[in-house]
Write an enzyme that holds these catalytic residues in place. Structure first.
Site, PDB file in Angstrom:
ATOM      1  N   MET D   1      15.927  15.071   0.473  1.00 41.73           N
ATOM      2  CA  MET D   1      16.529  14.664  -0.798  1.00 41.73           C
ATOM      3  C   MET D   1      16.791  13.161  -0.768  1.00 41.73           C
ATOM      4  O   MET D   1      17.279  12.697   0.254  1.00 41.73           O
ATOM      5  CB  MET D   1      17.879  15.338  -1.010  1.00 41.73           C
ATOM      6  CG  MET D   1      17.867  16.639  -1.726  1.00 41.73           C
ATOM      7  SD  MET D   1      17.071  16.529  -3.327  1.00 41.73           S
ATOM      8  CE  MET D   1      17.560  18.101  -4.029  1.00 41.73           C
ATOM      9  N   PRO D   2      16.605  12.479  -1.805  1.00 42.48           N
ATOM     10  CA  PRO D   2      16.014  12.918  -3.058  1.00 42.48           C
ATOM     11  C   PRO D   2      14.485  12.991  -2.982  1.00 42.48           C
ATOM     12  O   PRO D   2      13.870  12.448  -2.075  1.00 42.48           O
ATOM     13  CB  PRO D   2      16.422  11.811  -4.015  1.00 42.48           C
ATOM     14  CG  PRO D   2      16.393  10.600  -3.155  1.00 42.48           C
ATOM     15  CD  PRO D   2      16.930  11.061  -1.819  1.00 42.48           C
TER      16      PRO D   2
END
Lengths: 62, 62, 62, 62, 62, 62
Positions: D1-2
């Protein structure tokens, strides 16, 4: 076109506002194009719905 | 890499925990790779937002 | 439903065949449901189109 | 993430390299986080597969 | 907005042209909005990359 | 197959019902196929999470 999608954990509205502006500028600087044509979709992902290494993020201890 | 995305109707947190672990293991068994590099994103879809055969799932009688 | 999407670097057809079967079985074991309803979409990503840490994978040395 | 996904028309490898670096830097400046955790997936879309206003881009005269 | 994405097996360019026009019209008829704002992205999927019931489509006999 | 995904701002349930039916019919008219095989996933996007021209939609005045 282009469409930029960002999947990330929750952020403040101020951060999302800055992110949208800066991603758009980064795209134009490197790839050119018309500013208004750049679309950004932000998806905020719950830590119960994202896993790495087979473990849900909300379950990790760190 | 890889990123595995699952779109499904609502499940319990326990089911999502098991799903993340088992999808990760299934990937390694068949395609190899580093466990920590495997990312999974779960999206739970409302039955008002999924259709098949032109009919929203929440409207189906069965 | 569900739809499982896998984004990964190139694999052999044999690996993709095994992956599809094992992801499907993993889903049923953990979340239940009807085998035929499980859809899997595999996208093989070129190393020129995936980056981490700001660097395109094809440009990394290691 | 992201995870950041970019869908755009074809670009040079040099442009994609610059884009990956600058999007990553833009994300860190505005939302923070660990550089290595930022993943970018670029999808180059054929003008025969993108439409706006009901017309395929490759069919437009301008 | 909106963005409509279609994942399907290969079609002719004529079919994709008709599809883009008719999906756009269907959206406006039912949800309203400005025609030019409607974006459509078509992804043609190889039968080696789509599975249902745990079996890759290209491997199915019917 | 096919899977049609629609990302749009919030609509009523009646509009989503009509949209699902009409997109399905539009697909069959132009590309053929089996009605029951057509899957539609609707995602309603918050105006705080969509930007064009570098500006979040909820922040725009017009």
């Amino acid at each position: 076109m282009p469409v930029i999608r960002v999947e990330m954990f929750e952020r403040t509205q101020e951060q999302k506002r800055d992110l949208a502006r800066e991603l758009t500028e980064a795209f134009i600087r490197t790839c050119g194009g018309n500013k208004d044509a750049i679309k950004i979709l932000i998806t905020e992902v719950d830590k119960n719905n994202w896993a790495s290494g087979g473990v849900i993020t909300a379950d990790k201890k760190d």
